[in-house]
Design a protein around this motif. Structure first.
Motif, mmCIF file in Angstrom:
data_model
loop_
_atom_site.group_PDB
_atom_site.id
_atom_site.type_symbol
_atom_site.label_atom_id
_atom_site.label_comp_id
_atom_site.label_asym_id
_atom_site.label_seq_id
_atom_site.Cartn_x
_atom_site.Cartn_y
_atom_site.Cartn_z
ATOM 1 N N VAL A 6 42.603 30.873 40.272
ATOM 2 C CA VAL A 6 42.633 31.905 41.307
ATOM 3 C C VAL A 6 41.717 31.485 42.438
ATOM 4 N N SER A 7 41.843 32.130 43.577
ATOM 5 C CA SER A 7 40.894 31.898 44.652
ATOM 6 C C SER A 7 39.746 32.890 44.517
ATOM 7 N N ASP A 8 38.777 32.776 45.385
ATOM 8 C CA ASP A 8 37.605 33.648 45.316
ATOM 9 C C ASP A 8 38.006 35.110 45.407
ATOM 10 N N ASP A 9 37.311 35.947 44.648
ATOM 11 C CA ASP A 9 37.474 37.403 44.664
ATOM 12 C C ASP A 9 38.828 37.896 44.170
ATOM 13 N N GLN A 10 39.603 37.078 43.499
ATOM 14 C CA GLN A 10 40.836 37.558 42.891
ATOM 15 C C GLN A 10 40.583 37.883 41.423
ATOM 16 N N GLN A 11 41.531 38.550 40.822
ATOM 17 C CA GLN A 11 41.380 38.981 39.442
ATOM 18 C C GLN A 11 41.816 37.892 38.476
ATOM 19 N N ALA A 54 47.631 35.891 36.013
ATOM 20 C CA ALA A 54 48.600 36.978 36.157
ATOM 21 C C ALA A 54 48.556 37.854 34.912
ATOM 22 N N VAL A 55 48.648 39.167 35.127
ATOM 23 C CA VAL A 55 48.602 40.088 33.994
ATOM 24 C C VAL A 55 49.838 39.919 33.108
ATOM 25 N N THR A 87 36.263 37.081 39.888
ATOM 26 C CA THR A 87 35.422 35.901 40.000
ATOM 27 C C THR A 87 34.316 36.160 41.009
ATOM 28 N N THR A 88 33.137 35.723 40.685
ATOM 29 C CA THR A 88 31.999 35.836 41.596
ATOM 30 C C THR A 88 31.269 34.500 41.606
ATOM 31 N N TRP A 89 30.570 34.249 42.673
ATOM 32 C CA TRP A 89 29.801 33.005 42.807
ATOM 33 C C TRP A 89 28.330 33.336 42.846
#
Length: 93
Positions: A6-11, A54-55, A87-89
């Protein structure tokens, strides 16, 4: 090989599956339908699968682990749930 989930801040999603182990029934009688050979009330073990982006993929894995070969849910033997995270950094020293 690294893969991009995923990219940043996605679930992201994962599946938690709880399996209950069987234990022997010391009073089991061969040929007696009312006397099961095993009880499904032994210790529980939790396993996590994922992460998935993906859920729907997580739901497929949950179904794979909680439904038997005949399409019936394995009640009191296997249960599970889907968990979601973001996701967090953070800085690493």
């Amino acid at each position: 090989m690294a893969r991009r989930l995923v990219s940043d801040d996605q679930q992201v999603f994962r599946v938690l599956v709880v399996r209950r182990q069987r234990r022997d029934n010391p009073d089991w009688e061969r040929g007696n339908i009312d006397s099961p050979r095993f009880f499904w009330d032994g210790p529980e073990y939790t396993t996590a699968y994922g992460p998935y982006n993906a859920v729907g993929t997580a739901r497929g894995q949950l179904t794979f682990h909680t439904v038997d070969a005949y399409g019936e849910p394995m009640k009191d033997v296997v249960s599970g749930c889907i968990q979601r995270a973001h996701t967090t950094w953070e800085d690493v020293q």
